[in-house]
Design a protein around this motif. Structure first.
Motif, short mmCIF file in Angstrom:
data_model
loop_
_atom_site.label_atom_id
_atom_site.label_comp_id
_atom_site.label_asym_id
_atom_site.label_seq_id
_atom_site.Cartn_x
_atom_site.Cartn_y
_atom_site.Cartn_z
N ALA A 107 0.86 -1.19 0.00
CA ALA A 107 0.00 0.00 0.00
C ALA A 107 0.89 1.24 0.00
CB ALA A 107 -0.94 0.02 1.21
N MET A 108 0.36 2.34 -0.52
CA MET A 108 1.19 3.53 -0.69
C MET A 108 0.38 4.80 -0.50
SD MET A 108 2.12 6.02 -3.17
CE MET A 108 2.05 5.46 -4.86
N VAL A 109 1.02 5.83 0.08
CA VAL A 109 0.44 7.17 0.18
C VAL A 109 1.47 8.17 -0.34
CG1 VAL A 109 -0.41 8.98 1.72
CG2 VAL A 109 -1.04 6.58 2.14
N ALA A 110 1.04 9.05 -1.24
CA ALA A 110 1.91 10.07 -1.82
C ALA A 110 1.42 11.45 -1.38
CB ALA A 110 1.92 9.96 -3.34
N TRP A 111 2.29 12.16 -0.65
CA TRP A 111 1.94 13.49 -0.15
C TRP A 111 2.41 14.54 -1.15
CZ3 TRP A 111 4.91 11.39 4.51
CH2 TRP A 111 4.08 10.62 5.33
N ASP A 112 1.48 15.15 -1.80
CA ASP A 112 1.71 16.25 -2.73
C ASP A 112 2.74 15.92 -3.81
OD1 ASP A 112 0.75 18.70 -3.50
OD2 ASP A 112 2.23 19.84 -2.38
N ASN A 113 2.51 14.84 -4.56
CA ASN A 113 1.23 14.23 -4.86
C ASN A 113 1.48 12.91 -5.56
OD1 ASN A 113 -1.55 13.87 -5.24
ND2 ASN A 113 -1.71 15.40 -6.86
N LEU A 114 0.46 12.15 -5.76
CA LEU A 114 0.54 10.88 -6.48
C LEU A 114 0.99 11.11 -7.92
CD1 LEU A 114 -0.11 7.83 -6.37
CD2 LEU A 114 -2.44 8.40 -7.05
N MET A 115 2.06 10.40 -8.29
CA MET A 115 2.63 10.47 -9.63
C MET A 115 2.93 11.91 -10.05
SD MET A 115 1.29 9.33 -13.38
CE MET A 115 0.74 11.02 -13.64
N LEU A 116 4.04 12.44 -9.55
CA LEU A 116 4.44 13.80 -9.91
C LEU A 116 5.16 13.84 -11.26
CD1 LEU A 116 5.64 15.22 -6.49
CD2 LEU A 116 3.47 15.53 -7.63
N SER A 117 5.61 12.69 -11.77
CA SER A 117 6.25 12.65 -13.08
C SER A 117 5.98 11.28 -13.69
CB SER A 117 7.76 12.89 -12.97
OG SER A 117 8.40 11.82 -12.29
N ASP A 118 6.31 11.14 -14.97
CA ASP A 118 6.03 9.88 -15.66
C ASP A 118 7.02 8.78 -15.32
OD1 ASP A 118 3.83 10.95 -16.93
OD2 ASP A 118 4.97 11.65 -18.64
N ASN A 119 8.21 9.15 -14.86
CA ASN A 119 9.20 8.13 -14.52
C ASN A 119 10.27 8.75 -13.62
OD1 ASN A 119 11.75 8.95 -16.10
ND2 ASN A 119 10.14 9.02 -17.67
N LEU A 120 11.10 7.90 -13.07
CA LEU A 120 12.24 8.32 -12.27
C LEU A 120 13.31 7.25 -12.43
CD1 LEU A 120 13.41 10.30 -10.14
CD2 LEU A 120 12.42 8.85 -8.38
N ASP A 121 14.53 7.67 -12.73
CA ASP A 121 15.62 6.72 -12.92
C ASP A 121 15.33 5.80 -14.11
OD1 ASP A 121 18.09 5.64 -12.37
OD2 ASP A 121 17.43 4.42 -10.69
N GLY A 122 14.57 6.32 -15.07
CA GLY A 122 14.23 5.53 -16.24
C GLY A 122 13.15 4.49 -16.01
N VAL A 123 12.51 4.53 -14.85
CA VAL A 123 11.48 3.54 -14.51
C VAL A 123 10.12 4.24 -14.53
CG1 VAL A 123 10.65 1.90 -12.79
CG2 VAL A 123 13.12 2.28 -13.07
N PRO A 124 9.17 3.77 -15.31
CA PRO A 124 7.87 4.44 -15.42
C PRO A 124 6.97 4.17 -14.21
CG PRO A 124 7.87 2.46 -16.75
CD PRO A 124 9.28 2.62 -16.23
N VAL A 125 5.99 5.02 -14.04
CA VAL A 125 4.96 4.80 -13.03
C VAL A 125 3.95 3.78 -13.56
CG1 VAL A 125 3.06 5.85 -11.75
CG2 VAL A 125 5.21 7.10 -12.04
#
Length: 499
Positions: free
Chosen positions: A328-346
């Motif tokens: 389970a996950m909670v994102a504070w400001d905010n859920l999915m702020l970008s399409d990827n990070l470190d070359g890994v997509p959401v």
């Protein structure tokens, strides 16, 4: 999160805001605006006695743009975003403890630097954890009986995979029953400079309600190393650490005396860089309390991007699991702020909650209705038929999730942990909302029958009236998740009522 330019900008915004609010409150040359400001409905909105009847919507939520009423309502809303600046300044006890804790943190950091030469964090802006980097001073042991009565905290340090030494803490309920195990949540900081101290409100909330917690500083932040032995930096210079270090932290949290944390072992990059001289924590000291099948993650800002990416990884890069262990996950400001990070997509995989507010880093009054989409992450989760919930808090800023005084946020009550059912929310505005929904979401997906918070998790997530007046006028809060009876609970605008 704190630079000289940000502080100067904040001072200018505060000055302009004071002039604007004074004009609106006292009556300027625009008599229509003065009249509208006096006519703003203080209740927003009103719940019906019969739950099948529609919710009564306030004048401000229904205000049309452009109009004097809309402008007056926005000024009222903007005033909420600055509530903590004056709110805490006038509290003599807060100011005293803030000053004393700042001095104590600086002294502690200086002593650590002198006695452990293998740390490389003196250039981190919040390495001292002094000044604004203190966070909430009433979260520290010297100022809070929580540590005597509720929970324990143990400092830990460990290398990341690339060799930087990370500083953190593990948190647990005090005096647990023999054989009892708990679900766990690992918290990932925001970027620029947001030390773990800013998120101790969440650690204490979760421990008080039956969780283990880990807080830590990613590379380049707080008291962790600025760089690796081969000069790979962290924080915003190298944002990939917000993914990689979360995976490292998960590995550390699952380490035991018989399965030591691998990146601390001789031959790994960190020990080689320090010639095996630095003293690290070999394994999680509270490993016996961990239910290894129940892990949640929470993150703020760039940390929210980090948790949004990590939750969905199917090609798991950790060493302690063969597959992704996050449930389970909670994102504070905010859920999915970008399409990827470190070359890994959401990739939506697990039940996830997003939380956001009306304003961002340095809030200014909206001149027109904001058009940014706070619900993009929620929409992506729904497209993939994965449980999700989005709470957008009226008058909240980016700093309502990282309590860094005196940067602008709504009013927060120092040291406050709200009641799980919302019956005691204290004097804060946005942070109690963040606490309430964060806990309810994790309780829904991580608690077992008979455990604290299991039985009423659904009802708390559906109790709209408790914070309906604090939901954004501009950005609809939404939900689409299945309750424990496998019934879909869907709503496109919680503030307007869900039938």
């Amino acid at each position: 999160m704190l630079t000289p330019n940000i502080m100067r900008s904040a001072q200018l915004i505060l000055l302009c805001t004071f002039v604007a609010l004074t004009t609106a409150a006292c009556g300027g040359s625009d008599s229509k605006l003065s009249h509208a400001a006096a006519d703003v409905d203080p209740t927003d909105p009103t719940d019906p006695t019969d739950p099948t009847d529609p919710v009564t919507i306030s004048k401000c939520r229904a205000a049309e743009f452009p109009s004097a009423l809309w402008t007056a309502c926005e000024l009222k809303n903007y005033g909420i975003a600055l509530g903590s600046i004056v709110g805490n300044l006038v509290k003599a006890d807060f100011v005293l403890k803030y000053t004393l804790q700042s001095t104590a943190n600086l002294t502690e950091f200086t002593w650590r630097t002198l006695t452990d030469i293998h740390w490389d964090s003196v250039t981190n802006l919040c390495g001292t954890m002094a000044g604004p980097c203190v966070g909430d001073p009433l979260r520290y042991p010297i100022n809070n009986p929580w540590y005597d009565n509720v929970g324990t905290v143990t400092p830990v340090n460990f290398y990341d995979k690339e060799g930087a030494r990370l500083s953190g803490r593990v948190w647990a309920p005090k005096n647990p029953p023999v054989g009892k195990t708990y679900p766990a949540v690992i918290i990932l900081n925001g970027s620029v400079q947001a030390p773990e101290t800013l998120y101790w409100w969440a650690a204490q909330l979760l421990v008080q309600n039956g969780y283990l917690v880990m807080t830590f500083d990613p590379r380049g932040q707080g008291r962790s190393d600025t760089r690796t032995p081969d000069f790979k930096f962290g924080s915003n210079l190298n944002p990939v650490v917000f993914r990689r270090n979360l995976i490292d932290a998960i590995d550390f949290f699952y380490s035991t005396p018989t399965a030591l944390y691998p990146h601390n072992l001789s031959g790994a990059a960190g020990p080689i860089g320090d010639s095996n001289r630095a003293k690290t924590t070999s394994y999680n000291p509270i490993y016996q309390l961990l239910d290894r099948d129940r892990l949640g993650i929470a993150g703020h800002s760039l940390g929210a991007t980090g948790v949004s990416v990590v939750q969905g990884e199917s090609d798991w890069q950790g060493t302690m699991h063969t597959s992704n262990p996050v449930k389970a996950m909670v994102a504070w400001d905010n859920l999915m702020l970008s399409d990827n990070l470190d070359g890994v997509p959401v990739v939506p995989r697990i039940p996830s909650m997003g939380q956001s507010g009306d304003y961002f880093l340095l809030p200014a009054p909206h001149l027109t209705p904001p058009s940014d989409n706070k619900n993009a992450g929620f929409d992506l989760w729904q497209e993939n038929s994965v449980d999700s919930y989005q709470i957008n808090i009226r008058g909240a800023t980016h700093f309502d999730w990282s309590l860094i005084y005196p940067l602008p946020s709504s009013n927060w009550e120092p040291g406050k942990i709200i009641a799980a059912d919302g019956s005691d929310n204290g004097a804060g505005w946005a942070n109690p909302v963040a606490q309430y929904y964060t806990l309810a979401w994790f309780d829904r997906y991580l608690k077992l029958p008979g455990e604290q918070g299991y039985a009423d998790a659904d009802s708390r997530l559906l109790n709209d009236r408790i914070f309906r007046d604090r939901l954004s006028w501009y950005h609809p809060s939404k939900r689409a998740f299945k309750n424990r009876n496998d019934k879909l609970q869907s709503c496109e605008n919680i503030a307007l009522g869900c039938q």
